[in-house]
Motif scaffolding. Structure first.
Motif, PDB file in Angstrom:
ATOM      1  N   LEU A  84       2.426  42.437  -1.256  1.00  0.00           N
ATOM      2  CA  LEU A  84       3.052  42.181   0.032  1.00  0.00           C
ATOM      3  C   LEU A  84       4.475  41.652  -0.170  1.00  0.00           C
ATOM      4  O   LEU A  84       5.408  42.047   0.540  1.00  0.00           O
ATOM      5  N   ALA A  85       4.644  40.780  -1.153  1.00  0.00           N
ATOM      6  CA  ALA A  85       5.968  40.241  -1.449  1.00  0.00           C
ATOM      7  C   ALA A  85       6.908  41.339  -1.927  1.00  0.00           C
ATOM      8  O   ALA A  85       8.095  41.371  -1.589  1.00  0.00           O
ATOM      9  N   GLU A  86       6.360  42.267  -2.714  1.00  0.00           N
ATOM     10  CA  GLU A  86       7.160  43.395  -3.205  1.00  0.00           C
ATOM     11  C   GLU A  86       7.585  44.294  -2.063  1.00  0.00           C
ATOM     12  O   GLU A  86       8.675  44.887  -2.086  1.00  0.00           O
ATOM     13  N   ALA A  87       6.740  44.392  -1.044  1.00  0.00           N
ATOM     14  CA  ALA A  87       7.024  45.263   0.097  1.00  0.00           C
ATOM     15  C   ALA A  87       7.925  44.602   1.142  1.00  0.00           C
ATOM     16  O   ALA A  87       8.407  45.261   2.056  1.00  0.00           O
ATOM     17  N   ALA A  88       8.154  43.307   1.013  1.00  0.00           N
ATOM     18  CA  ALA A  88       8.984  42.596   1.991  1.00  0.00           C
ATOM     19  C   ALA A  88      10.446  42.990   1.853  1.00  0.00           C
ATOM     20  O   ALA A  88      10.920  43.339   0.773  1.00  0.00           O
ATOM     21  N   LEU A  89      11.161  42.934   2.960  1.00  0.00           N
ATOM     22  CA  LEU A  89      12.589  43.217   2.917  1.00  0.00           C
ATOM     23  C   LEU A  89      13.288  42.297   1.929  1.00  0.00           C
ATOM     24  O   LEU A  89      12.883  41.147   1.739  1.00  0.00           O
ATOM     25  N   ALA A  90      14.365  42.809   1.329  1.00  0.00           N
ATOM     26  CA  ALA A  90      15.168  42.016   0.402  1.00  0.00           C
ATOM     27  C   ALA A  90      16.627  42.223   0.759  1.00  0.00           C
ATOM     28  O   ALA A  90      16.992  43.199   1.425  1.00  0.00           O
ATOM     29  N   THR A  91      17.472  41.310   0.312  1.00  0.00           N
ATOM     30  CA  THR A  91      18.901  41.459   0.561  1.00  0.00           C
ATOM     31  C   THR A  91      19.368  42.794  -0.008  1.00  0.00           C
ATOM     32  O   THR A  91      19.051  43.144  -1.137  1.00  0.00           O
ATOM     33  N   GLY A  92      20.108  43.540   0.786  1.00  0.00           N
ATOM     34  CA  GLY A  92      20.583  44.855   0.365  1.00  0.00           C
ATOM     35  C   GLY A  92      19.804  45.994   0.996  1.00  0.00           C
ATOM     36  O   GLY A  92      20.294  47.128   1.046  1.00  0.00           O
ATOM     37  N   ASP A  93      18.601  45.712   1.477  1.00  0.00           N
ATOM     38  CA  ASP A  93      17.803  46.766   2.123  1.00  0.00           C
ATOM     39  C   ASP A  93      18.403  47.184   3.461  1.00  0.00           C
ATOM     40  O   ASP A  93      18.330  48.357   3.844  1.00  0.00           O
ATOM     41  N   VAL A  94      18.970  46.229   4.159  1.00  0.00           N
ATOM     42  CA  VAL A  94      19.618  46.507   5.447  1.00  0.00           C
ATOM     43  C   VAL A  94      21.044  45.972   5.369  1.00  0.00           C
ATOM     44  O   VAL A  94      21.232  44.760   5.198  1.00  0.00           O
ATOM     45  N   PRO A  95      22.046  46.842   5.460  1.00  0.00           N
ATOM     46  CA  PRO A  95      23.438  46.402   5.348  1.00  0.00           C
ATOM     47  C   PRO A  95      23.759  45.245   6.297  1.00  0.00           C
ATOM     48  O   PRO A  95      23.408  45.260   7.473  1.00  0.00           O
ATOM     49  N   GLY A  96      24.418  44.225   5.742  1.00  0.00           N
ATOM     50  CA  GLY A  96      24.848  43.103   6.565  1.00  0.00           C
ATOM     51  C   GLY A  96      23.860  41.961   6.669  1.00  0.00           C
ATOM     52  O   GLY A  96      24.184  40.912   7.222  1.00  0.00           O
ATOM     53  N   TYR A  97      22.654  42.141   6.108  1.00  0.00           N
ATOM     54  CA  TYR A  97      21.628  41.102   6.228  1.00  0.00           C
ATOM     55  C   TYR A  97      21.266  40.482   4.886  1.00  0.00           C
ATOM     56  O   TYR A  97      21.067  41.178   3.890  1.00  0.00           O
ATOM     57  N   GLU A  98      21.179  39.169   4.883  1.00  0.00           N
ATOM     58  CA  GLU A  98      20.671  38.435   3.729  1.00  0.00           C
ATOM     59  C   GLU A  98      19.222  38.079   4.030  1.00  0.00           C
ATOM     60  O   GLU A  98      18.915  37.564   5.108  1.00  0.00           O
ATOM     61  N   VAL A  99      18.340  38.355   3.092  1.00  0.00           N
ATOM     62  CA  VAL A  99      16.912  38.079   3.283  1.00  0.00           C
ATOM     63  C   VAL A  99      16.447  37.087   2.233  1.00  0.00           C
ATOM     64  O   VAL A  99      16.670  37.286   1.034  1.00  0.00           O
ATOM     65  N   THR A 100      15.811  36.012   2.675  1.00  0.00           N
ATOM     66  CA  THR A 100      15.339  34.974   1.768  1.00  0.00           C
ATOM     67  C   THR A 100      13.943  34.523   2.171  1.00  0.00           C
ATOM     68  O   THR A 100      13.517  34.750   3.306  1.00  0.00           O
ATOM     69  N   PRO A 101      13.209  33.867   1.276  1.00  0.00           N
ATOM     70  CA  PRO A 101      11.913  33.299   1.668  1.00  0.00           C
ATOM     71  C   PRO A 101      12.122  32.293   2.784  1.00  0.00           C
ATOM     72  O   PRO A 101      13.135  31.590   2.816  1.00  0.00           O
ATOM     73  N   LEU A 102      11.191  32.223   3.698  1.00  0.00           N
ATOM     74  CA  LEU A 102      11.290  31.298   4.820  1.00  0.00           C
ATOM     75  C   LEU A 102      11.048  29.876   4.348  1.00  0.00           C
ATOM     76  O   LEU A 102      10.010  29.579   3.772  1.00  0.00           O
ATOM     77  N   GLN A 103      11.995  28.994   4.590  1.00  0.00           N
ATOM     78  CA  GLN A 103      11.824  27.604   4.197  1.00  0.00           C
ATOM     79  C   GLN A 103      10.682  26.996   5.002  1.00  0.00           C
ATOM     80  O   GLN A 103      10.635  27.105   6.216  1.00  0.00           O
ATOM     81  N   GLY A 104       9.751  26.360   4.306  1.00  0.00           N
ATOM     82  CA  GLY A 104       8.614  25.754   4.989  1.00  0.00           C
ATOM     83  C   GLY A 104       7.570  26.760   5.415  1.00  0.00           C
ATOM     84  O   GLY A 104       6.671  26.432   6.183  1.00  0.00           O
TER      85      GLY A 104
END
Length: 267
Positions: A84-104
């Motif tokens: 599931l983590a491998e399938a999650a969006l990552a930075t670079g998958d969508v131009p202009g978006y930074e993707v990070t683990p949700l804090q908390g």
């Protein structure tokens, strides 16, 4: 305030005022009655989910983007946490978006709906869609091109995998709850009471095997705060996209490109 998914993701919400308001990581969209109303920490973020608020514009059936590309058939199996983590969006998958683990993200909310029929809605607000998932992954997507704007887009993604018919049940129970709880509902937890109103279905862009979009309106110090959820099922996996608007009462938007890109990554 409810300590669910709503505000912990807003770490990137942009203006100094918003940063301060969300610093406690509890920007929810509900009014805590026992404490005499919200504490005002959810000041804004017209950026999406979890504490950020989406762009303060009403969503369209498919956004303004081009029709989504055809998705390959789903494998339909229950994914492990690693998958599931491998399938999650990552930075670079969508131009202009930074993707990070949700804090908390490992600390879901504990609100319980007073009305059993509305329990599925409360569960999603807590960040724990029902029935219980076999694995869960949380992510935050932030439009870094909007850095510094009060309407910076911030979206929380909750990816869950389910056994048996659990994924179908998530969607089905939410559809029923939205229809049943249209007049609103209340939740209780950790000594607070949160009031929600105006539960209604929204247009959902085509994605996955089935999808549902809806809005739940909360309140902070008397001001209406719209929370928007897009829930997509693909095989035995479900992705819940969440955003809120703490700037004004306009319906925020979950960018269609995020929905398409994330759904396409699910095997």
């Amino acid at each position: 305030m409810n300590s669910g998914i709503r505000a912990r993701a807003a770490r990137r919400v942009a203006t100094a005022a918003l940063a301060v308001a969300l610093a406690a990581g509890t920007a929810t969209a509900c009014e805590e009655e026992p404490r005499g109303g919200g504490d005002g920490k959810a000041a804004d973020a017209s950026a999406p989910p979890s504490a950020a608020a989406g762009k303060g514009t009403a969503p369209t059936p498919s956004g303004s983007a081009a029709p989504p590309a055809a998705e390959p058939p789903s494998r339909g199996r229950t994914l492990t946490g690693a998958e599931l983590a491998e399938a999650a969006l990552a930075t670079g998958d969508v131009p202009g978006y930074e993707v990070t683990p949700l804090q908390g993200g490992d600390e879901p909310g504990t609100e319980k709906a007073d009305e059993p029929a509305c329990a599925p809605l409360a569960a999603v607000i807590n960040g724990t869609p029902e029935p219980a998932a076999a694995a869960t992954v949380y992510r935050t997507a932030v439009d870094f091109e909007e850095e510094g704007q009060a309407t910076q887009t911030v979206v929380t993604l909750i990816l869950t995998s389910h056994r048996g018919g659990g994924a179908r049940q998530v969607i089905a129970s939410l559809r029923t709850a939205v229809d049943t709880c249209g007049g609103g509902f209340t939740t209780r937890g950790a000594g607070s009471v949160s009031a929600y109103s105006d539960v209604r279905t929204l247009p959902a862009p085509p994605a996955g095997d089935e999808s549902l979009a809806y809005q739940v309106t909360g309140a902070v110090t008397g001001a209406k705060v719209p929370l928007v959820f897009h829930v997509v099922r693909r095989g035995a996996s479900v992705v819940t996209f969440y955003t809120a608007n703490f700037v004004d009462a306009r319906t925020p938007e979950v960018p269609a490109e995020l929905i398409r890109a994330q759904t396409a990554k699910l095997p």
